[in-house]
Design an enzyme around this catalytic site. Structure first.
Site, short mmCIF file in Angstrom:
data_model
loop_
_atom_site.label_atom_id
_atom_site.label_comp_id
_atom_site.label_asym_id
_atom_site.label_seq_id
_atom_site.Cartn_x
_atom_site.Cartn_y
_atom_site.Cartn_z
N SER A 113 -14.53 -34.81 54.09
CA SER A 113 -15.76 -34.03 53.94
C SER A 113 -15.74 -33.30 52.59
O SER A 113 -14.67 -33.15 51.97
CB SER A 113 -15.86 -32.99 55.07
N ARG A 155 -18.82 -26.55 52.91
CA ARG A 155 -18.52 -26.04 54.25
C ARG A 155 -18.16 -24.55 54.20
O ARG A 155 -18.44 -23.86 53.22
CB ARG A 155 -17.43 -26.91 54.88
N ALA A 200 -6.21 -28.93 57.74
CA ALA A 200 -6.31 -27.47 57.66
C ALA A 200 -5.12 -26.83 56.95
O ALA A 200 -5.24 -25.70 56.44
CB ALA A 200 -6.49 -26.89 59.06
N HIS A 220 -5.49 -25.26 53.47
CA HIS A 220 -6.01 -23.90 53.26
C HIS A 220 -5.01 -22.82 53.65
O HIS A 220 -5.32 -21.63 53.56
CB HIS A 220 -7.31 -23.71 54.07
N HIS A 274 -9.94 -35.12 50.71
CA HIS A 274 -10.68 -34.63 51.88
C HIS A 274 -11.83 -35.60 52.16
O HIS A 274 -12.51 -36.04 51.22
CB HIS A 274 -11.23 -33.22 51.66
N PRO A 318 -2.90 -32.45 60.22
CA PRO A 318 -3.30 -32.13 61.59
C PRO A 318 -4.73 -32.55 61.94
O PRO A 318 -5.64 -32.42 61.12
CB PRO A 318 -3.17 -30.60 61.67
N ASN A 319 -4.86 -33.06 63.14
CA ASN A 319 -6.13 -33.46 63.75
C ASN A 319 -6.71 -34.76 63.19
O ASN A 319 -7.71 -35.27 63.70
CB ASN A 319 -7.18 -32.33 63.66
N ASP A 372 4.69 -26.03 47.72
CA ASP A 372 6.03 -25.99 47.13
C ASP A 372 6.71 -27.36 47.21
O ASP A 372 7.42 -27.77 46.28
CB ASP A 372 6.91 -24.94 47.82
N TYR A 388 -16.85 -36.40 60.05
CA TYR A 388 -15.73 -37.27 59.63
C TYR A 388 -15.98 -38.76 59.86
O TYR A 388 -15.11 -39.57 59.54
CB TYR A 388 -14.45 -36.84 60.36
N ARG A 425 -12.69 -22.88 53.71
CA ARG A 425 -12.24 -24.22 53.28
C ARG A 425 -12.32 -24.39 51.77
O ARG A 425 -11.99 -25.44 51.23
CB ARG A 425 -13.07 -25.31 53.97
C1 DQA Z 1 -10.41 -32.09 55.85
C2 DQA Z 1 -11.10 -30.77 55.55
C3 DQA Z 1 -10.30 -29.61 56.11
O1 DQA Z 1 -10.96 -28.38 55.84
C4 DQA Z 1 -10.16 -29.75 57.62
O2 DQA Z 1 -9.37 -28.72 58.14
C5 DQA Z 1 -9.65 -31.08 58.02
C6 DQA Z 1 -10.13 -32.27 57.33
C7 DQA Z 1 -11.25 -33.29 55.39
O3 DQA Z 1 -10.68 -34.38 55.30
O4 DQA Z 1 -12.45 -33.18 55.14
O5 DQA Z 1 -8.89 -31.21 58.98
O6 DQA Z 1 -9.17 -32.13 55.14
#
Ligand code: DQA
Length: 141
Positions: free
Chosen positions: A99, A104, A74, A77, A97, A9-10, A84, A22, A108
């Site tokens: 970051s 952070r 996300a 977490h 990841h 996501p995102n 699974d 990012y 996370r």
């Molecule tokens: C992430 C770190 C996660 O905590 C966050 O929710 C993300 C990106 C990263 O690539 O640093 O969406 O996975």
């Protein structure tokens, strides 16, 4: 060797999303560079904002391909279901990841998926994906 990168996501917003964390490159641009640098691999890329779609993708490729590079965003977490699914399939999964999640917020610092992945790479920007590919190549030798 067939390797799939899955972004959760995102991560479709890379390039626009919080560039101070990012970076400012889109994933499509970065993926193009990666593909050029790994011409001998069959690299593919999938992104979804939906947990169930990520599960379906892991199920559908996880008995056939040589490795999955997974940035679950996300869901890292929160998702026992993704953990699974990783346990259920045969292929190696490397957690990625962009970051450094340990620098952070405390929320996370916990990952449901770390214990079931081959390993985890965090904090190297988009280069985290390349490092994960290298790990998968070595684990398949
Ligand atoms: C992430 C770190 C996660 O905590 C966050 O929710 C993300 C990106 C990263 O690539 O640093 O969406 O996975």
């Amino acid at each position: 060797m067939n390797i799939l990168i899955i972004n959760g996501p995102n991560l479709n917003l890379l390039g626009k999303r919080e560039p101070s964390i990012y970076g400012s490159q889109t994933f499509e641009d970065y993926f193009e560079e990666l593909s050029q640098n790994y011409k001998s691999l069959n690299l593919s890329y999938y992104q979804s904002n939906h947990e169930g779609d990520i599960l379906d993708k892991i199920h559908s490729v996880g008995f056939d391909i040589d490795g999955i590079v997974l940035n679950a965003g996300a869901f890292t977490h929160t998702s026992l279901a993704i953990a699974d699914a990783i346990s259920a399939v045969q292929t190696h999964v490397v957690e990625v990841h962009i970051s450094n999640v340990f620098k952070r917020e405390a929320v996370r610092h916990h990952s449901f998926i770390s214990p079931v992945c081959l390993g985890s790479i965090s904090g190297f920007g988009l280069d985290s994906y390349r490092l994960a590919i290298e790990a998968i190549i070595k684990s398949n030798k």
